[in-house]
Write a protein that holds these residues in place. Structure first.
Motif, PDB file in Angstrom:
ATOM      1  N   GLU A   1       0.828  -1.206   0.000  1.00  0.00           N
ATOM      2  CA  GLU A   1       0.000   0.000   0.000  1.00  0.00           C
ATOM      3  C   GLU A   1       0.863   1.258   0.000  1.00  0.00           C
ATOM      4  OE1 GLU A   1      -4.044  -1.454   2.308  1.00  0.00           O
ATOM      5  OE2 GLU A   1      -2.324  -0.772   3.491  1.00  0.00           O
TER       6      GLU A   1
ATOM      7  N   TRP B   1       2.917   1.574  -3.441  1.00  0.00           N
ATOM      8  CA  TRP B   1       2.125   1.886  -4.631  1.00  0.00           C
ATOM      9  C   TRP B   1       1.582   3.307  -4.560  1.00  0.00           C
ATOM     10  CZ3 TRP B   1       2.422   0.205  -9.224  1.00  0.00           C
ATOM     11  CH2 TRP B   1       1.436   0.516 -10.168  1.00  0.00           C
TER      12      TRP B   1
ATOM     13  N   ALA C   1      -5.433  -1.507  -0.134  1.00  0.00           N
ATOM     14  CA  ALA C   1      -5.444  -2.713  -0.957  1.00  0.00           C
ATOM     15  C   ALA C   1      -6.756  -3.461  -0.785  1.00  0.00           C
ATOM     16  CB  ALA C   1      -4.278  -3.616  -0.571  1.00  0.00           C
TER      17      ALA C   1
ATOM     18  N   GLY D   1      -6.416  -8.908  -7.370  1.00  0.00           N
ATOM     19  CA  GLY D   1      -6.093  -7.851  -6.415  1.00  0.00           C
ATOM     20  C   GLY D   1      -6.387  -6.488  -6.984  1.00  0.00           C
TER      21      GLY D   1
ATOM     22  N   MET E   1      -6.352  -1.879  -5.736  1.00  0.00           N
ATOM     23  CA  MET E   1      -6.017  -0.867  -4.739  1.00  0.00           C
ATOM     24  C   MET E   1      -6.671   0.447  -5.125  1.00  0.00           C
ATOM     25  SD  MET E   1      -2.306   0.355  -3.148  1.00  0.00           S
ATOM     26  CE  MET E   1      -1.748  -1.345  -3.010  1.00  0.00           C
TER      27      MET E   1
ATOM     28  N   MET F   1      -7.397  -7.922   0.606  1.00  0.00           N
ATOM     29  CA  MET F   1      -6.295  -8.584  -0.101  1.00  0.00           C
ATOM     30  C   MET F   1      -5.506  -9.421   0.904  1.00  0.00           C
ATOM     31  SD  MET F   1      -3.008  -6.908  -2.103  1.00  0.00           S
ATOM     32  CE  MET F   1      -3.844  -6.514  -3.620  1.00  0.00           C
TER      33      MET F   1
ATOM     34  N   ALA G   1      -0.072  -9.529  -1.676  1.00  0.00           N
ATOM     35  CA  ALA G   1       0.713  -8.312  -1.540  1.00  0.00           C
ATOM     36  C   ALA G   1       2.207  -8.598  -1.648  1.00  0.00           C
ATOM     37  CB  ALA G   1       0.401  -7.638  -0.201  1.00  0.00           C
TER      38      ALA G   1
END
Length: 368
Positions: free
Chosen positions: A37, A40, A51, A188, A190, A227, A232
C-alpha cells in the motif's frame, strides 16, 4: 498459438510469498500488505493506498467512500468494463454515459461537460489500454461543478499525464492487479488517494465495517474486499520490476508500430503530446474500407496461430443493463464502431520479438 498476455513473475516474488507463508501471516494482515500500500501510493504520487481483493472492489469501495446521496449521477464512458457501471449501481447512484475519442479511445471530455446536471456528483475517467484520459479539462470541470473524480487506472499502471502518474490525478484512483496487468498479484486491486479521511473510511468498507472500538458492532454495512498478505508479497516484488516492465511494453509497441505502420486498413494506437502511453495492450482498429469486422479478423488471426481479444462492447448495448431500464435509446457511435472494428494483439511481457514478427505477418495475411 501466441497468447494475448501472460504474467511475468520472478524468484523475488516467489521468495516474498515463501516469507509470508513462513511468517504465518497469510490472510489480510502482515508486513507485505502495508508495504505494498505504501509503495504503490508513493509510486502514484499520493499519500495513501488501500489494498482490496480486485479492481472491481476498488471501484466499489472508492464510490462508497464518497457517501454520495442515492440517485446521484456519475458520468463515465460507455467504452469500458462493466465493473465501472456495477460500482455506480452498488453505490445507489445513476450511471450516465458519454462516448469516447476515436483516437485515444478514452472518454470525450466535451461530452462530459454537456451531460453535467444538478444531480451530477462524480465523473469516472477510464485510462483505456494504457493511454491517459484528458485530465486537465476534466479537472477544470470537476472544480467548477464540485465533482469528485474517480480514476479507473486498471489498464494504465505507470502511464503519465503532463508529468504525473495516473491514479494520482483525481480524488481517488483505482487499480486492478489481475494476472494480465503490468503489475499483478494474480487477483487484487487498490485505491489510492491524498485524502486521509477517505482512506480510513475505505479501510473499514473493505473489512465489513468492523469498528475499532468494538469489533462485532456494526453501525454501517461493508463487504469483505480484503487482499491477502501473500498477494501483496507478489505485488511488492512487482513494483521492483515495474520500470523494466514499462520499458518492455514500450519497446514491444514500437516494434508493432514499425511493422504495422504501413499496413493499409489499420488504425494504430496514438500517444498524445504531454502523455506517456504504457501500451498495456496493443490495440488496432479496422478501417471502414475493410470488408469484414473485428470478429472475423480475430477468426482469421486464430487460424494463423494468433490469439486476440475484442474491444469492450459499450455499456449502452449490454443486455443485462438494458433489461434494468438503463440507457434506453442511447447511441454512442464512436464506441459502437470501436466495439465492432477493434481488437488487441498479443502484448504479454513474455512475448519475444520473433513472436511479434509472426503476429504482424499473420495480421498482414489476414487483411489480404
Amino acid at each position: 498459438m501466441i497468447p494475448v498476455c501472460e504474467p511475468l513473475l520472478d524468484d523475488h516474488a516467489l521468495a516474498n510469498v515463501a516469507e509470508a507463508v513462513r511468517s504465518g501471516w497469510i490472510s489480510s494482515e502482515g508486513r507485505f500488505i502495508t508495504e505494498f500500500e505504501r509503495r504503490w501510493a508513493e509510486y502514484c504520487g499520493v499519500g495513501h493506498g488501500v489494498a482490496v481483493c480486485n479492481g472491481t472492489a476498488a471501484l466499489a469501495v472508492a464510490l462508497q467512500a464518497l457517501r454520495l446521496e442515492p440517485g446521484s449521477e456519475v458520468i463515465l464512458p460507455s467504452l469500458t468494463i462493466i465493473s465501472c457501471v456495477l460500482a455506480v449501481l452498488d453505490a445507489g447512484c445513476v450511471p450516465v454515459l458519454v462516448d469516447c475519442e476515436p483516437d485515444t479511445w478514452c472518454l470525450d471530455v466535451a461530452q462530459v461537460a454537456a451531460r453535467i446536471t444538478p444531480h451530477t456528483r462524480a465523473v469516472m475517467p477510464v485510462h483505456l489500454l494504457g493511454h491517459p484520459a484528458d485530465m486537465a479539462p476534466l479537472r477544470e470541470l470537476a472544480d467548477q461543478h464540485g465533482l469528485a473524480i474517480v480514476e479507473d487506472a486498471a489498464e494504465a499502471h505507470g502511464a503519465e499525464y503532463r508529468g504525473r502518474r495516473v491514479g494520482g490525478l483525481g480524488t481517488l484512483g483505482c487499480f486492478s492487479f489481475y494476472a494480465n496487468k503490468i503489475v499483478t498479484t494474480g487477483e487484487g486491486g487498490m485505491v489510492v488517494t491524498d485524502d486521509a479521511d477517505l482512506a480510513e473510511r475505505m479501510r473499514g468498507l473493505r473489512n465489513l465495517c468492523f469498528r475499532r472500538d468494538r469489533r462485532f458492532l456494526h453501525t454501517e454495512l461493508g463487504r469483505n474486499h480484503r487482499m491477502t498478505n501473500m498477494q501483496a508479497a507478489v505485488g511488492v516484488a512487482q513494483i521492483d520490476r515495474i520500470a523494466d516492465h514499462l520499458a518492455r511494453k514500450r519497446r514491444m509497441a514500437d516494434h508493432y508500430t514499425e511493422r504495422l505502420g504501413g499496413v493499409a486498413g489499420l488504425a494504430l494506437p496514438v500517444e498524445r503530446p504531454g502523455v506517456r502511453n504504457v501500451h498495456w495492450m496493443y490495440g488496432v482498429v479496422l478501417d471502414d474500407a475493410v470488408s469484414f469486422d473485428a470478429a472475423e479478423f480475430a477468426q482469421r488471426l486464430h487460424a494463423r496461430g494468433v490469439d486476440s481479444r475484442p474491444f469492450f462492447l459499450g455499456m449502452h448495448e449490454q443486455p443485462a443493463l438494458r433489461e434494468r431500464g438503463l440507457f434506453a435509446g442511447e447511441r454512442h457511435p464512436v464506441t459502437e464502431r470501436l466495439a465492432r472494428r477493434g481488437l488487441y494483439l498479443p502484448s504479454g511481457l513474455t512475448l519475444t520479438e520473433s513472436q511479434i514478427d509472426a503476429v504482424c505477418a499473420a495480421v498482414q495475411e489476414a487483411l489480404r
